[in-house]
Design a protein around this motif. Sequence first.
Motif, PDB file in Angstrom:
ATOM      1  N   TYR A 169      29.829 -43.217   5.349  1.00  7.92           N
ATOM      2  CA  TYR A 169      28.375 -42.910   6.495  1.00  7.92           C
ATOM      3  C   TYR A 169      28.015 -41.587   6.366  1.00  7.92           C
ATOM      4  N   ARG A 170      27.895 -40.453   5.629  1.00  2.00           N
ATOM      5  CA  ARG A 170      26.787 -39.512   5.297  1.00  2.00           C
ATOM      6  C   ARG A 170      26.463 -39.890   4.370  1.00  2.00           C
ATOM      7  N   TRP A 172      25.368 -43.006   3.366  1.00  2.00           N
ATOM      8  CA  TRP A 172      23.989 -44.321   4.683  1.00  2.00           C
ATOM      9  C   TRP A 172      23.140 -42.975   5.720  1.00  2.00           C
ATOM     10  N   TRP A 173      23.930 -42.309   6.234  1.00  2.00           N
ATOM     11  CA  TRP A 173      22.367 -40.710   7.013  1.00  2.00           C
ATOM     12  C   TRP A 173      21.349 -39.922   5.883  1.00  2.00           C
ATOM     13  N   GLN A 176      18.740 -42.132   5.737  1.00  2.00           N
ATOM     14  CA  GLN A 176      17.850 -42.698   6.645  1.00  2.00           C
ATOM     15  C   GLN A 176      17.178 -41.207   6.673  1.00  2.00           C
ATOM     16  N   LEU A 183      15.356 -36.833  10.824  1.00  2.00           N
ATOM     17  CA  LEU A 183      16.309 -36.924  11.364  1.00  2.00           C
ATOM     18  C   LEU A 183      17.332 -35.802  10.806  1.00  2.00           C
ATOM     19  N   PRO A 188      27.194 -35.612  10.275  1.00  2.00           N
ATOM     20  CA  PRO A 188      26.987 -36.134   9.752  1.00  2.00           C
ATOM     21  C   PRO A 188      28.151 -35.123   8.875  1.00  2.00           C
TER      22      PRO A 188
END
Length: 378
Positions: A169-170, A172-173, A176, A183, A188
């Motif tokens: 998840y981190r 993927w962030w 982004q 962002l 995260p």
Amino acid sequence: MNALSIPTLFLVIAMVSAMCTLITFVLWRINRDMEGVFPWLLAALANTVGFLVAFPFANRGGIEQYLTVTNNSLALIGAALLLEGALQFRGHHSARRWRIGLLLIPLFIAIAWVNRLDPVARHLAHDFLSGPMMLASALVMVWRSRGPALRVYSLAALFPALLGVVLLYRGWWALQVTLNPELSIEAPRAIAFLTVMLCLMGWTFGITVACYFRAHLSTLRLATEDVLTGLPNRRHIDDTLQSTLRRAERYAEPFAVLLIDLNEFKQVNDRFGHQCGDQLLGEVARRLRGFLREADFAGRLGGDEFLVIVHGVGDRDSALVARERLRQALDGPFELRGNPVAVRSAIGVALWPVQGDSADAMMRAADADMYADKTGHS
């Protein structure tokens, strides 16, 4: 997240990791012969050192970039060692994999060095490498596990799986953030810090339970398994025969007991020595396993005597056919110290309930028939 919170989190994680490393060290000392525990100890140690060296210089200039490289390199090495430990613990050994793992260390260091000045790129590279390794470790722990083993190993797999998901998840962030610089990676990042602390403690507890479970199974196996042949021992044989009798009485399922004795086994010991005699017993056990069907049972009574329970045998003719099939599976040449030795067996048969409705009665009947067979084949 302010500047002071990051060093504090590094320190807290380092202390938690140090405590987990100490527990893992004690676990390794207790279970030094258990595969997988030593790589886990190295993984815990790598994480502890990584957080300890990063703590004093977190969010500071100068030497920070070099310690960041150390932290990220050790984190990747720790993830690889975690996976290696899981593979070894579940019985997947490979010397070649160890050599490949050693070659990965310079690669991990190079990746950390290239991304040392860019936190987003650093998280992107680290998380998309560490996350899959964490998930793979969790999968290995539960792969083809059943019953109590599945429940125990699932506990050890839960926390690497959780950390793997959070790292992905981190990552993927971070991806982004590269696409949208407005962002921030801090949110995260904080979640990952907290997850690491939780997973370090949970993982240590999980592998402790897994090691205890494995040691408990080994103790039970020693109590019911013949050390030399790996077959069930006399105690296990008695329990199995009693349970087979109860099931036969309840469901009227016929079975036969076949008692095996090796002819001239004493001469083999006298001529070649007891070590060669043990090798011969091991070969007989191997041939016995090849004879057994899924529902059948075989064990070693002691010395050169073995017992087989064959299900679905309801008359004397079927029992004699089973005996001859067993004799064909057992008898034959075997080489000891370059000399051919003929394995020859005497086999006695006892049918339930014709020749006894108790364990003692069936054993006496099979023993008498075995001596008659030995005389006939002498």
